[in-house]
Design an enzyme around this catalytic site. Sequence first.
Site, short mmCIF file in Angstrom:
data_model
loop_
_atom_site.label_atom_id
_atom_site.label_comp_id
_atom_site.label_asym_id
_atom_site.label_seq_id
_atom_site.Cartn_x
_atom_site.Cartn_y
_atom_site.Cartn_z
N ARG A 48 36.35 48.44 34.62
CA ARG A 48 36.26 47.81 33.30
C ARG A 48 36.63 46.35 33.29
NH1 ARG A 48 36.49 52.81 32.51
NH2 ARG A 48 37.90 52.67 34.24
N THR A 49 37.79 46.03 33.87
CA THR A 49 38.26 44.65 33.73
C THR A 49 37.28 43.71 34.42
OG1 THR A 49 40.50 45.48 33.66
CG2 THR A 49 40.25 43.14 34.08
N LYS A 77 41.43 37.29 57.40
CA LYS A 77 41.83 36.40 58.50
C LYS A 77 43.28 35.93 58.33
CE LYS A 77 37.13 34.56 58.74
NZ LYS A 77 36.31 33.37 58.47
N ARG A 98 43.12 39.68 40.00
CA ARG A 98 43.85 40.96 39.98
C ARG A 98 44.37 41.19 41.39
NH1 ARG A 98 42.00 46.80 37.79
NH2 ARG A 98 42.62 45.75 35.87
N HIS A 126 49.41 43.16 32.27
CA HIS A 126 47.94 43.19 32.16
C HIS A 126 47.57 42.61 30.79
CE1 HIS A 126 43.86 44.23 32.67
NE2 HIS A 126 43.97 45.48 33.06
C1 NCD Z 1 44.33 49.74 33.79
C2 NCD Z 1 44.90 48.90 34.94
O1 NCD Z 1 44.17 48.50 35.84
O2 NCD Z 1 46.10 48.66 34.87
N1 NCD Z 1 42.92 49.77 33.78
C3 NCD Z 1 42.23 48.80 33.15
O3 NCD Z 1 42.31 47.64 33.50
N2 NCD Z 1 41.51 49.13 32.09
C4 NCD Z 1 44.95 51.06 33.67
C5 NCD Z 1 44.98 51.96 34.87
O4 NCD Z 1 44.44 51.66 35.93
O5 NCD Z 1 45.57 53.03 34.71
#
Ligand code: NCD
Length: 356
Positions: A48-49, A77, A98, A126
């Site tokens: 999703r993100t 590397k 991320r 997040h």
């Molecule tokens: C979440 C995350 O990555 O922290 N997912 C997301 O970004 N929608 C929640 C999760 O992974 O449980």
Amino acid sequence: MIDTASLSLTEIDELLRLALDIKKSPQTYVGACNGKIMATLFYEPSTRTMMSFQSAMLRLDGGVIGFDNPSGSSVTKGESLKDTAKVVSSYSDLLVIRAPWEGAAKAAALTADCPVINAGDGGHLHPTQTLTDLATLSAELGRLNNLTIGLCGDLKYGRTTHSLVKTLSKYKGNRFVLISDKNFTLPDYIKNHIAATDCTFTESDSLGDALPQLDVLYMTRTQRERLAVGENPTTFVLTPQLMSQGKKTLAVLHPLPRVDEISPLVDDDPRALYFKQANYGMYVRMSLIVTLLNITKSHPPVPLLNGKTYDGISCLNPKCVTNPAYNNVNLPRSFLRTGNTYECEYCSHPRAGRGD
Ligand code: NCD
């Protein structure tokens, strides 16, 4: 945007207002990022993100570069996060990162030559998920204050809950019900954060007991990838039977992915908002992209580190991006000091001072 803590309520409300306007009239924003490039550096899995960021930029007519798996990049590397961020930011106008290390986005922002967005830094924060959650509540429930909000599941490692609680406690009169195993409660630094506001919290280990009083139920999965050896939390499962005890106006959110903490039989209940929530996420990211690309033209950036380096004091959190094992040499240590407690400015973990 590393942490919603740096945003005022007016700035948050403006981002949400813009997201909902884009959702209503997307054609008005076509071309808004023409000629701009967003880079996505994803050192951890994401559906999703990452895709909502990519889709957001493409819908604004911008371009997207990046990796979704560092194994195909120079990271293999031995390149440090700092160096990768420095170089990729010279190819792009916005960096979305991320990573599994707590404080990674802040560390990247120290060297990047363009704005950095935190798309999740380990079990820490997040913030863009939180803006998504707020947009959903604002549009579907009509308010962000005076709510009773249940957060359920792995509150220890669930970064979405950390950011959400920090942000919702900026609004007046919110009450949090923290539903988890006793070994998987919200970290103390977040509870202390609530205590410093006019919001309140209680803790419970029963979803059934907590549910009837809730305006919002935020379900989360166990963060299996972050568990220490021997950790084995209970999974709380939301079922139609439990839903029958909830308010008619209850809003059920989940950042997704769902594993087994919400029965699929709940999906058709009109109070189950989690799929709508994922869609709001794309408009929130469009809003954030447009805003950040415009802000930097006229405003100087907010300082990232406000604390100090103290001789002999390093962060004791092994998952902190400043841990030398992660090859991020020369990251300046920075702590916010209160009495004899030093809070790491990257990962928020507190430690006692020398001699303790
Ligand atoms: C979440 C995350 O990555 O922290 N997912 C997301 O970004 N929608 C929640 C999760 O992974 O449980």
